[in-house]
Design an enzyme around this catalytic site. Structure first.
Site, PDB file in Angstrom:
ATOM      1  CG  ASP A  63      51.861   3.382  79.355  1.00 34.70           C
ATOM      2  OD1 ASP A  63      52.993   3.007  79.029  1.00 34.70           O
ATOM      3  OD2 ASP A  63      51.474   3.427  80.540  1.00 34.70           O
ATOM      4  CG  ASP A  88      57.395   0.816  83.127  1.00 35.16           C
ATOM      5  OD1 ASP A  88      57.639   1.763  82.354  1.00 35.16           O
ATOM      6  OD2 ASP A  88      56.247   0.380  83.312  1.00 35.16           O
TER       7      ASP A  88
END
Length: 476
Positions: free
Chosen positions: A252, A154
């Site tokens: 996201d 991430d």
């Protein structure tokens, strides 16, 4: 005699030299398939969840369809202690994983599946757990020792010293030339100097952070699929395939049709971006449009169908994000669609489907509510066409064969419905069907005489022979 295995090897060798070809010859060649904990469980995870998912992937038939990764997302490590004071290794949360991550990996492997884990190219993960920035070599070695098969990496909590001098965030692109540089950061703060024209994004600090982990994984004694969750920053579509197997192209995802919920996005804004940025995917590297929300939130059955069909068409990794325990039969049916999975996992054609007509708006129109509606792509079983209905009422969708790349108005075609698996009939010039609100027509088209696949195979074998002859000449 040239075997299919030999042909695939030759095709792999034809991949541009900047593609990350795994040493085992198969990891990352096709889009990853599996299950991830975040979309439904977030931090409410423990070993029992993952072992249950592993069992269910098998009993529900998903493992046999290719869903073989069981991926642990954020919140798996000890948030307070973070690392061992002596070894420096990340410490698992032993309340959630009483016997450690290696035990979980061993149990998942016994099921014939693979285990994925999560880390971050910053000082901390998005949830505030230990990140891997500055610890890449040790963490890669640790993951290999534990038996990890997949790493989602991430992009949170990046120190200023490791952040990019110039920013390109996909959410800030509002149309125009795809390579257009931005003068705003994702936080809305003005950047005093935009990236110079022709800026090489492999000189960015984002590239450096993700490459360091790539090098560390390659130096370990285990093949680990590398999923770069950089959110599309720093034009990762220009370099992601040189150091990883997949790369996130957007922020996201969230289980809504359109719009944005806090920092997460609905399906249509993401597909709008994909309507322009799709060309980086092929064998050994895949643009990742984020995990599947099929079965989550208040998405209708038709919206779930569109979500799965278009992510499969884009050759995005197919990572399930809904609970499998008690999964509804209609949701399982969508996730188990063999024709769509076959397109996503085609061993001969690595490129994704591409938009050939926008539909509601003029071609090449940027629109986060009504993106491109008509998509097509070749597979070893025919030409696949996807027609999305972005409107709120049922619409008649017409597929004009002359508009579809690889088809024409003179040839007679057999049309197969990818949803039902049934032959729809023989058609010339066009095929029409009514498509419900927010649903997607998914069809596979072959010539009536059955020569489509044969001619493709002939072209393939011809290419193989040419390449083999070229290699033979070089060897001489």
């Amino acid at each position: 005699m040239v075997t299919t295995r030999s042909a695939l090897l030759v095709l792999a060798l034809l991949r541009p030299s900047f593609g990350l070809v795994s040493r085992d010859g198969h990891t990352g060649r096709l889009p990853a398939m599996g299950w991830n904990s975040w979309n439904e469980y977030e931090c409410a995870i423990n070993e029992t969840v993952f072992l249950m998912v592993g069992e269910l992937l098998g009993s529900l038939g998903l493992k046999d369809l290719g869903y073989n990764y069981v991926n642990i997302d954020d919140c798996w490590s000890d948030k307070d202690k973070k690392r061992d004071n002596v070894t420096g290794k990340i410490l698992p949360d032993y309340t959630k994983f009483p016997e450690g991550i290696k035990h979980t990996a061993d149990e998942i492997h016994k099921l014939g599946l693979k285990l994925g884990i999560y880390s971050d190219a910053g000082s901390l993960t998005c949830g505030g757990f230990a990140g891997s920035l500055g610890h890449e070599e040790l963490d890669a070695k640790t993951f290999a020792e534990w038996g990890i098969d997949y790493l989602k990496y991430d992009n949170c909590n990046v120190p200023d010293t490791s952040d990019d001098d110039y920013r390109w965030w996909p959410e800030n692109w509002l149309g125009g030339p795809p390579a257009e540089d931005q003068t705003l950061g994702g936080d809305g703060e003005a950047k005093p100097v935009p990236a110079p024209a022709g800026y090489d994004w492999t000189t960015s600090k984002s590239f450096d952070r993700y490459k360091i982990m790539s090098d560390a994984l390659l130096a370990s004694n285990r093949t680990i699929e590398y999923s770069q969750c950089a959110w599309g920053h720093a034009h990762i579509e220009e370099w992601g395939n040189s150091i990883g197997h997949s790369w996130r192209m957007w922020g996201d995802i969230y289980p809504v049709w359109a719009g944005k919920v806090q920092w997460s996005w609905g399906l249509m804004p993401i597909l709008n971006h994909a309507s322009f940025f799709y060309n980086s995917s092929n064998f050994w590297g895949h643009a990742d449009w984020d995990m599947l929300e099929v079965g989550n939130g208040n998405l209708t059955i038709e919206e779930n169908r569109s979500h799965f069909a278009l992510w499969a068409a884009l050759k995005s990794p197919l990572i399930i994000g809904t609970p499998l325990d008690g999964i509804k039969p209609e949701i399982l049916g969508i996730l188990s669609n063999k024709d769509l999975i076959a397109f996503n996992q085609d061993p001969i054609f690595g490129a994704p489907a591409k938009p050939y007509k926008w539909g509601i708006n003029p071609d090449l129109t940027w629109n986060q509510t009504h993106p491109a509606e008509y998509w097509s792509g070749k597979s070893s079983k025919g030409v696949h066409v996807f027609a999305l209905n972005t409107l709120d009422t049922t619409q008649k969708k017409t597929i004009e064969f002359a508009e579809v790349p690889g088809l024409d108005a003179k040839t007679t075609y057999v049309v197969h419905d990818s949803w039902t698996g049934k032959k729809q009939g023989v058609f010339k010039k066009k095929y029409e069907a009514r498509v419900k609100r927010h649903d997607t027509m998914a069809i596979r088209i072959v010539k009536e005489d059955g020569m489509f696949a044969t001619s493709l195979h002939a072209e393939l074998w011809g290419l193989v022979i040419i390449v083999l002859n070229a290699f033979a000449d070089v060897c001489r």
